[in-house]
Design an enzyme around this catalytic site. Structure first.
Site, mmCIF file in Angstrom:
data_model
loop_
_atom_site.group_PDB
_atom_site.id
_atom_site.type_symbol
_atom_site.label_atom_id
_atom_site.label_comp_id
_atom_site.label_asym_id
_atom_site.label_seq_id
_atom_site.Cartn_x
_atom_site.Cartn_y
_atom_site.Cartn_z
ATOM 1 N N GLU A 164 -45.411 15.945 -41.608
ATOM 2 C CA GLU A 164 -46.382 16.322 -42.627
ATOM 3 C C GLU A 164 -47.271 17.485 -42.178
ATOM 4 O O GLU A 164 -48.491 17.358 -42.038
ATOM 5 C CB GLU A 164 -47.201 15.098 -43.045
ATOM 6 C CG GLU A 164 -46.313 14.047 -43.713
ATOM 7 C CD GLU A 164 -47.036 12.762 -44.062
ATOM 8 O OE1 GLU A 164 -48.284 12.762 -44.061
ATOM 9 O OE2 GLU A 164 -46.357 11.760 -44.347
ATOM 10 N N HIS A 389 -43.346 -2.002 -53.584
ATOM 11 C CA HIS A 389 -43.917 -1.194 -52.505
ATOM 12 C C HIS A 389 -44.043 -2.032 -51.248
ATOM 13 O O HIS A 389 -44.593 -3.133 -51.268
ATOM 14 C CB HIS A 389 -45.298 -0.647 -52.894
ATOM 15 C CG HIS A 389 -45.866 0.261 -51.854
ATOM 16 N ND1 HIS A 389 -46.975 -0.050 -51.108
ATOM 17 C CD2 HIS A 389 -45.453 1.478 -51.408
ATOM 18 C CE1 HIS A 389 -47.235 0.938 -50.264
ATOM 19 N NE2 HIS A 389 -46.319 1.872 -50.420
ATOM 20 N N HIS A 390 -43.517 -1.492 -50.138
ATOM 21 C CA HIS A 390 -43.636 -2.112 -48.822
ATOM 22 C C HIS A 390 -44.272 -1.120 -47.865
ATOM 23 O O HIS A 390 -43.585 -0.211 -47.368
ATOM 24 C CB HIS A 390 -42.262 -2.514 -48.266
ATOM 25 C CG HIS A 390 -41.589 -3.622 -48.988
ATOM 26 N ND1 HIS A 390 -40.261 -3.929 -48.804
ATOM 27 C CD2 HIS A 390 -42.048 -4.520 -49.896
ATOM 28 C CE1 HIS A 390 -39.931 -4.967 -49.570
ATOM 29 N NE2 HIS A 390 -41.004 -5.327 -50.250
ATOM 30 N N GLU A 460 -42.944 8.372 -44.789
ATOM 31 C CA GLU A 460 -43.016 8.468 -43.331
ATOM 32 C C GLU A 460 -41.634 8.142 -42.755
ATOM 33 O O GLU A 460 -41.480 7.284 -41.892
ATOM 34 C CB GLU A 460 -44.085 7.540 -42.732
ATOM 35 C CG GLU A 460 -45.503 7.875 -43.136
ATOM 36 C CD GLU A 460 -45.849 7.331 -44.532
ATOM 37 O OE1 GLU A 460 -46.547 8.030 -45.286
ATOM 38 O OE2 GLU A 460 -45.399 6.212 -44.848
ATOM 39 N N GLU A 478 -40.086 10.882 -48.461
ATOM 40 C CA GLU A 478 -41.216 11.810 -48.315
ATOM 41 C C GLU A 478 -40.863 12.807 -47.212
ATOM 42 O O GLU A 478 -40.044 13.674 -47.420
ATOM 43 C CB GLU A 478 -42.481 11.004 -48.011
ATOM 44 C CG GLU A 478 -43.764 11.807 -48.035
ATOM 45 C CD GLU A 478 -44.942 10.984 -47.587
ATOM 46 O OE1 GLU A 478 -46.043 11.154 -48.135
ATOM 47 O OE2 GLU A 478 -44.779 10.165 -46.660
ATOM 48 N N GLU A 484 -50.836 14.309 -51.870
ATOM 49 C CA GLU A 484 -52.040 13.564 -51.487
ATOM 50 C C GLU A 484 -52.954 14.364 -50.567
ATOM 51 O O GLU A 484 -54.165 14.126 -50.519
ATOM 52 C CB GLU A 484 -51.661 12.230 -50.833
ATOM 53 C CG GLU A 484 -50.948 12.316 -49.507
ATOM 54 C CD GLU A 484 -49.445 12.500 -49.646
ATOM 55 O OE1 GLU A 484 -48.741 12.390 -48.633
ATOM 56 O OE2 GLU A 484 -48.962 12.769 -50.777
#
Length: 679
Positions: A164, A389-390, A460, A478, A484
């Protein structure tokens, strides 16, 4: 017929691409060390580059090799993508396999396979089963990429934990992975042991040729970063290891991932290339009918701009039944068929703080204000599927203990997609996000997805290497500095040029869950000191420019309601028959056209960096003698990403294959076009 020749006396052999533009020569040096060169149109693009391995408690596999046998093959097929940028993919190459054996007493063997395409090459190593090399512990893979000049390079640091970063544009000689590295400055644990870059890393030569270096089919192996020698213009594979200094542990026989070099005369050709997916094995999933490419809304942006919290103990827990149903209603009304809920399960109170030793996510137990079964049922009644979502907080030990029960719950509720997350340092300690341990973990999750009919959108993540061909449950990921950061960063967020670089770097690896479509680009009144550095028209264009089979519609409902620009998001497809890059220059601008698979509709998106520009868009890809209605969403003359980002205009006109549109893009701006056949 394969173009291939060999010279056993000089220990060389070569293979040429089907169109005869790309040539690979394999050779043994004076010390009988394996090496290779790559030429394009008779110009050397990769000079003599050595190949070797350092092993733990064993002599290096480096020199004293002889060629036992060479095998060539020609291959040509056309296969269909389950979902993707193009419905059909041509996979044509000429291959060369070199079987090597040491002349020394051990007589260890290694094979090297080259596949030479019209748009680049891939090569991998095979370790055959053998008596004197049964278990291999690799401490270094020394694959060189010897460049021929000080190329213009678009790069991010070779971080062992996270991708990132903003891309830096510099001459190769100026690469400095440590320049802006501040340990502990991110929720993701970061570690950069040497001056290296992550892949895909893309370059432009002085002669205008484009090169991109990456890897394909990363399986049971460590990720490859590229250590740079800025003086000699050389890169060498630097595998991600662990705290014990071990990078890969395998038993023979096994194969390494493919090392890839894409070669293009235009930047758009890099995007249209299918080299990475072609180097992966065919689809192994018998039935993918449970997953359909889709747009989705979610309880996500609220947390980033401060209108809600993930944790139940917070002032405003957003992941509640009432809000989830509101989003489902909105999605159902607007041709959106997915809805993501983050912060639904217990464990969020200290999820980022492993030192507290209280991070205990439970992947089956909702918070009291969120009725999971009720939300799932309500969504199905409205033709909106829940996306699970985890967030694991990178506690792999805990997550793998719960994999069976977590996926069994999704199977029982007929939830067919999950967004996973891995923020923070890896547990068990001593492992890194991009090492062999995590590569194998991500594979386990994919296999659970296949077993339970659940598609995986990993955040991630380990980087994409084309495995979506073999495992189409790997729908997106991602692995990028995403939207974000604009809500987090008071230093300005992502600059306008960021997404004019990403398609030619990160997106060459595979689909990106970037979350485009923020209409309140000023972020007021929630983040007074932050902003998104694009115009609204630019945000629309990202639905075409940035590819993913799942595209989020992330802004607050109120920012979409009664806004005419929202029509483009309602209309835009997510699964494509054809993709064409109409014009581009890396780091400056890009224009992409995509044809929807299920219709004859085309969509075009164009974005620019901080410089305003006028572009001409030729529509010669349309069906001749057919009229389309073009609806154009574009910047106004006074639009500007800093001073006037949310103004735009909508134009409508009839067009055909002979039409050339002249469109202005404001600074940080863009345009989006829907092309619908008339009658």
């Amino acid at each position: 017929m394969i173009s291939c020749s060999s010279d056993k006396e000089n220990r060389t052999t070569e293979v040429i691409s089907p169109n005869k533009k790309v040539k690979v020569q394999f050779l043994l040096s004076a010390t009988k060390q394996p090496s290779y060169t790559v030429r394009f149109k008779n110009e050397t693009v990769i000079d003599t580059s050595k190949m070797s391995f350092d092993l733990q408690n064993a002599l290096s596999l480096k020199g004293n090799f002889e060629i036992l046998k060479t095998t060539t093959n020609a291959f040509n097929e056309t296969w269909k993508m389950v979902w993707g940028e193009d419905e059909e993919v041509v996979n044509q190459y000429n291959s060369l396999k070199i079987e090597l054996q040491e002349t020394s007493t051990l007589k260890r063997k290694i094979n090297i396979i080259f596949k030479v395409y019209d748009d680049g090459i891939g090569f991998r190593y095979e370790f055959p089963k053998q008596e004197n090399l049964s278990e291999v512990v690799i401490t270094d893979e020394n694959t060189e990429f010897n460049l021929t000049g000080n190329h213009k390079t678009w790069w991010i640091p070779g971080d062992w934990d996270i991708y990132e970063y903003l891309y830096t544009t510099s001459p190769f000689s100026k690469i400095n992975a440590f320049k802006d590295y501040i340990p502990g400055s991110h929720l993701g644990q970061t570690y950069i042991p040497e001056n290296a870059v992550n892949t895909p890393v893309t370059m432009k030569t002085d002669k205008g040729l484009y090169l991109s270096f990456h890897e394909a089919d990363l399986t049971d192996y460590a990720e490859m970063t590229l250590a740079v020698d800025t003086v000699n213009y050389n890169m060498k594979s630097e595998l991600v290891g662990n705290a014990k200094g071990k990078k890969v542990i395998r038993k023979t026989p096994f194969e390494t991932p493919w090392r890839t070099i894409q070669i293009a005369e235009k930047p758009g050709d890099l995007i249209e290339s299918k080299l990475i997916v072609n180097l992966n094995e065919p689809n192994t999933v018998d039935d993918m009918s449970f997953f359909k490419p889709t747009k989705y809304v979610g309880i996500w942006w609220d947390m980033h701009i401060g209108t809600g919290n993930w944790d139940y103990a917070g002032e405003n827990h957003s992941a509640n039944t009432k809000y989830a149903k509101e989003l489902i209603d909105f999605a159902s009304e607007n041709n959106i068929h997915g809805m993501l809920v983050e912060g639904w399960n217990i464990g969020w109170e200290q999820w980022w703080d492993k030192k507290a030793k209280k991070v205990h996510f439970d992947f089956v137990t909702p918070y009291p204000d969120y009725n999971l079964k009720e939300v799932v049922a309500y969504g199905k009644s409205k033709n909106v599927e829940l996306i699970m979502h985890h967030e694991t907080s990178a506690d792999i030990t805990l997550y793998e203990k719960q994999l069976d029960t977590a996926f069994a719950l999704m199977k029982d509720l007929k939830i067919h997609a999950v967004k996973t997350g891995y923020v923070g340092s890896v547990i068990p300690e001593g492992e890194y996000h991009h090492g062999q341990f995590m590569v194998n973990h991500f594979q386990k999750v994919l296999e659970k997805g296949i077993e339970n009919g659940v598609a995986i959108n990993a955040h991630e993540p380990i980087k994409a290497t084309g495995k979506r061909r073999t495992y189409p449950v790997a729908i997106s990921r991602e692995g990028i500095r995403g939207q974000e950061y604009n809500a987090w960063s008071e230093d300005g967020g992502n600059p306008p040029e960021h997404l004019t670089i990403v398609p030619f770097t990160r997106m060459l690896a595979g689909p990106i869950d970037y979350t485009p479509g923020i209409f309140n680009t000023s972020l007021k009144p929630y983040k007074e000191n932050n902003q998104i550095n694009t115009t609204l028209a630019h945000q629309l264009a990202l639905y075409v420019v940035i590819y993913s089979p799942v595209q989020m519609v992330p802004d607050l409902i109120k920012n979409y309601k009664n806004n005419p620009a929202f029509q483009f998001i309602k209309d835009i497809g997510v699964d494509w028959k054809k993709t064409k890059v109409l014009d581009a220059e890396i780091g400056e601008f890009i224009t992409v056209a995509r044809q929807e698979k299920s219709t004859e509709n085309w969509f075009i998106g164009g974005i620019t960096d901080e410089n305003a520009r006028v572009v001409k868009v030729k529509l010669n890809f349309l069906v001749p003698n057919k009229t389309y209605t073009a609806k154009i969403y574009k910047d106004k003359l006074d639009s500007h990403y800093l001073h006037n980002p949310e103004v735009y205009e909508i134009l409508e006109q009839d067009v055909n294959s002979k039409t050339i549109l002249e469109l202005n893009m404001a600074a940080g701006g863009g345009f989006a076009i829907s092309l619908i056949p008339k009658n």
